[in-house]
Design a protein around this motif. Structure first.
Motif, PDB file in Angstrom:
ATOM      1  N   ILE A 136     -75.495  28.626  52.541  1.00 23.16           N
ATOM      2  CA  ILE A 136     -76.707  29.107  53.220  1.00 23.16           C
ATOM      3  C   ILE A 136     -77.794  28.074  52.987  1.00 23.16           C
ATOM      4  O   ILE A 136     -78.988  28.421  53.506  1.00 23.16           O
ATOM      5  N   ARG A 137     -77.170  26.932  52.663  1.00 26.32           N
ATOM      6  CA  ARG A 137     -78.136  25.722  52.572  1.00 26.32           C
ATOM      7  C   ARG A 137     -79.360  26.023  51.627  1.00 26.32           C
ATOM      8  O   ARG A 137     -80.665  25.699  52.198  1.00 26.32           O
ATOM      9  N   GLU A 138     -79.366  26.553  50.506  1.00 19.02           N
ATOM     10  CA  GLU A 138     -80.421  26.954  49.805  1.00 19.02           C
ATOM     11  C   GLU A 138     -80.908  25.788  49.181  1.00 19.02           C
ATOM     12  O   GLU A 138     -80.509  24.695  48.649  1.00 19.02           O
ATOM     13  N   GLN A 139     -82.373  25.704  49.378  1.00 15.73           N
ATOM     14  CA  GLN A 139     -83.179  24.401  49.178  1.00 15.73           C
ATOM     15  C   GLN A 139     -83.746  24.454  47.719  1.00 15.73           C
ATOM     16  O   GLN A 139     -84.516  23.558  47.239  1.00 15.73           O
ATOM     17  N   HIS A 140     -83.679  25.590  46.878  1.00 15.37           N
ATOM     18  CA  HIS A 140     -84.383  25.574  45.617  1.00 15.37           C
ATOM     19  C   HIS A 140     -83.650  26.208  44.405  1.00 15.37           C
ATOM     20  O   HIS A 140     -82.729  27.218  44.877  1.00 15.37           O
ATOM     21  N   GLY A 141     -83.719  25.671  43.372  1.00 12.28           N
ATOM     22  CA  GLY A 141     -83.260  26.505  42.401  1.00 12.28           C
ATOM     23  C   GLY A 141     -81.729  26.003  41.788  1.00 12.28           C
ATOM     24  O   GLY A 141     -81.289  25.253  42.647  1.00 12.28           O
ATOM     25  N   ILE A 142     -81.548  26.386  40.648  1.00 12.29           N
ATOM     26  CA  ILE A 142     -79.867  26.291  40.133  1.00 12.29           C
ATOM     27  C   ILE A 142     -79.157  27.088  40.663  1.00 12.29           C
ATOM     28  O   ILE A 142     -79.278  28.259  40.419  1.00 12.29           O
ATOM     29  N   TRP A 143     -77.913  26.684  41.169  1.00 12.86           N
ATOM     30  CA  TRP A 143     -76.969  27.654  41.551  1.00 12.86           C
ATOM     31  C   TRP A 143     -75.756  26.896  41.421  1.00 12.86           C
ATOM     32  O   TRP A 143     -75.559  25.750  41.528  1.00 12.86           O
ATOM     33  N   GLY A 144     -74.747  27.656  40.760  1.00 14.85           N
ATOM     34  CA  GLY A 144     -73.350  26.990  40.432  1.00 14.85           C
ATOM     35  C   GLY A 144     -73.526  25.918  39.655  1.00 14.85           C
ATOM     36  O   GLY A 144     -72.527  25.229  39.699  1.00 14.85           O
ATOM     37  N   GLY A 145     -74.581  25.665  38.874  1.00 18.51           N
ATOM     38  CA  GLY A 145     -74.648  24.659  37.771  1.00 18.51           C
ATOM     39  C   GLY A 145     -75.147  23.426  38.445  1.00 18.51           C
ATOM     40  O   GLY A 145     -75.322  22.605  37.733  1.00 18.51           O
ATOM     41  N   LEU A 146     -75.603  23.556  39.788  1.00 19.75           N
ATOM     42  CA  LEU A 146     -76.141  22.229  40.491  1.00 19.75           C
ATOM     43  C   LEU A 146     -77.658  22.717  40.868  1.00 19.75           C
ATOM     44  O   LEU A 146     -77.845  23.633  41.323  1.00 19.75           O
ATOM     45  N   ASN A 147     -78.493  21.686  40.714  1.00 15.93           N
ATOM     46  CA  ASN A 147     -79.790  21.947  41.237  1.00 15.93           C
ATOM     47  C   ASN A 147     -79.703  21.579  42.637  1.00 15.93           C
ATOM     48  O   ASN A 147     -78.575  20.898  43.344  1.00 15.93           O
TER      49      ASN A 147
ATOM     50  N   SER B 155     -85.347  33.639  35.063  1.00 17.23           N
ATOM     51  CA  SER B 155     -86.538  32.531  35.551  1.00 17.23           C
ATOM     52  C   SER B 155     -86.366  31.276  35.260  1.00 17.23           C
ATOM     53  O   SER B 155     -87.007  30.485  35.898  1.00 17.23           O
ATOM     54  N   VAL B 156     -85.420  30.670  34.444  1.00 17.06           N
ATOM     55  CA  VAL B 156     -85.142  29.464  34.338  1.00 17.06           C
ATOM     56  C   VAL B 156     -84.295  28.923  35.348  1.00 17.06           C
ATOM     57  O   VAL B 156     -84.390  27.698  35.526  1.00 17.06           O
ATOM     58  N   PHE B 157     -84.041  29.584  36.390  1.00 13.91           N
ATOM     59  CA  PHE B 157     -83.179  29.195  37.642  1.00 13.91           C
ATOM     60  C   PHE B 157     -83.998  28.604  38.840  1.00 13.91           C
ATOM     61  O   PHE B 157     -83.609  27.889  39.523  1.00 13.91           O
ATOM     62  N   PHE B 158     -85.232  28.982  38.674  1.00 18.71           N
ATOM     63  CA  PHE B 158     -86.287  28.329  39.815  1.00 18.71           C
ATOM     64  C   PHE B 158     -87.370  27.890  39.396  1.00 18.71           C
ATOM     65  O   PHE B 158     -87.850  28.462  38.133  1.00 18.71           O
ATOM     66  N   PRO B 159     -88.103  26.977  40.066  1.00 17.31           N
ATOM     67  CA  PRO B 159     -89.350  26.388  39.351  1.00 17.31           C
ATOM     68  C   PRO B 159     -90.351  27.234  39.390  1.00 17.31           C
ATOM     69  O   PRO B 159     -90.412  28.389  40.075  1.00 17.31           O
ATOM     70  N   PRO B 160     -91.355  27.102  38.533  1.00 17.04           N
ATOM     71  CA  PRO B 160     -92.525  28.091  38.440  1.00 17.04           C
ATOM     72  C   PRO B 160     -93.492  27.871  39.769  1.00 17.04           C
ATOM     73  O   PRO B 160     -93.184  27.131  40.405  1.00 17.04           O
ATOM     74  N   THR B 161     -94.323  28.978  39.702  1.00 13.57           N
ATOM     75  CA  THR B 161     -95.170  28.896  40.895  1.00 13.57           C
ATOM     76  C   THR B 161     -96.314  27.873  40.927  1.00 13.57           C
ATOM     77  O   THR B 161     -97.040  27.738  41.735  1.00 13.57           O
ATOM     78  N   PHE B 162     -96.573  27.257  39.716  1.00 12.75           N
ATOM     79  CA  PHE B 162     -97.373  26.198  39.372  1.00 12.75           C
ATOM     80  C   PHE B 162     -96.565  24.912  39.297  1.00 12.75           C
ATOM     81  O   PHE B 162     -95.533  24.962  39.041  1.00 12.75           O
ATOM     82  N   PRO B 163     -97.524  23.906  39.524  1.00 14.61           N
ATOM     83  CA  PRO B 163     -96.615  22.519  39.081  1.00 14.61           C
ATOM     84  C   PRO B 163     -96.058  22.465  37.825  1.00 14.61           C
ATOM     85  O   PRO B 163     -96.661  22.821  36.745  1.00 14.61           O
ATOM     86  N   GLU B 164     -94.881  21.737  37.780  1.00 16.33           N
ATOM     87  CA  GLU B 164     -94.032  21.681  36.598  1.00 16.33           C
ATOM     88  C   GLU B 164     -93.914  20.197  36.496  1.00 16.33           C
ATOM     89  O   GLU B 164     -93.690  19.460  36.962  1.00 16.33           O
ATOM     90  N   ARG B 165     -94.057  19.935  35.028  1.00 16.84           N
ATOM     91  CA  ARG B 165     -93.994  18.549  34.445  1.00 16.84           C
ATOM     92  C   ARG B 165     -92.456  18.237  34.594  1.00 16.84           C
ATOM     93  O   ARG B 165     -91.670  19.102  34.556  1.00 16.84           O
TER      94      ARG B 165
END
Ligand code: SF4
Length: 91
Positions: free
Chosen positions: A67-78, A26-36
């Protein structure tokens, strides 16, 4: 169909070895609510620490860029850190 099989097996292989499998995913993607902002920084730092020791980090990053992923941490990069890699391949 037969041509796609080896490709699929390779993709599954690196995902099988991913260090982010399990409850910490779960830490790899933002939550479904606004995140500070500071919460985001803490979450992303936790994810990147897991990526740092991941045996398939480069495969993961390559996949996210392809795949031009637009969200989350992949390969150590946001997503912002991956953008230059995606742009360099766009042309
Ligand atoms: S590099 Fe990070 S996001 Fe990618 S598979 Fe490994 S732990 Fe998961």
């Amino acid at each position: 169909m037969a041509v796609r099989r080896p490709e699929r097996r390779i993709r599954e292989r690196w995902q099988t070895d991913a260090a982010c499998r399990g409850p910490e995913a779960s830490v790899f993607f933002p939550p479904t609510f606004p995140e500070r902002r500071d919460d985001r920084e803490v979450r992303e730092r936790q994810a990147k620490m897991i990526c740092a020791s991941c045996p398939v980090r480069l495969d993961c990053l390559e996949h996210a860029v392809n795949i031009r992923e637009q969200h989350g941490i992949w390969g150590g990069l946001n997503e912002n850190e991956r953008r230059p890699l995606m742009e360099s391949r766009a042309g």
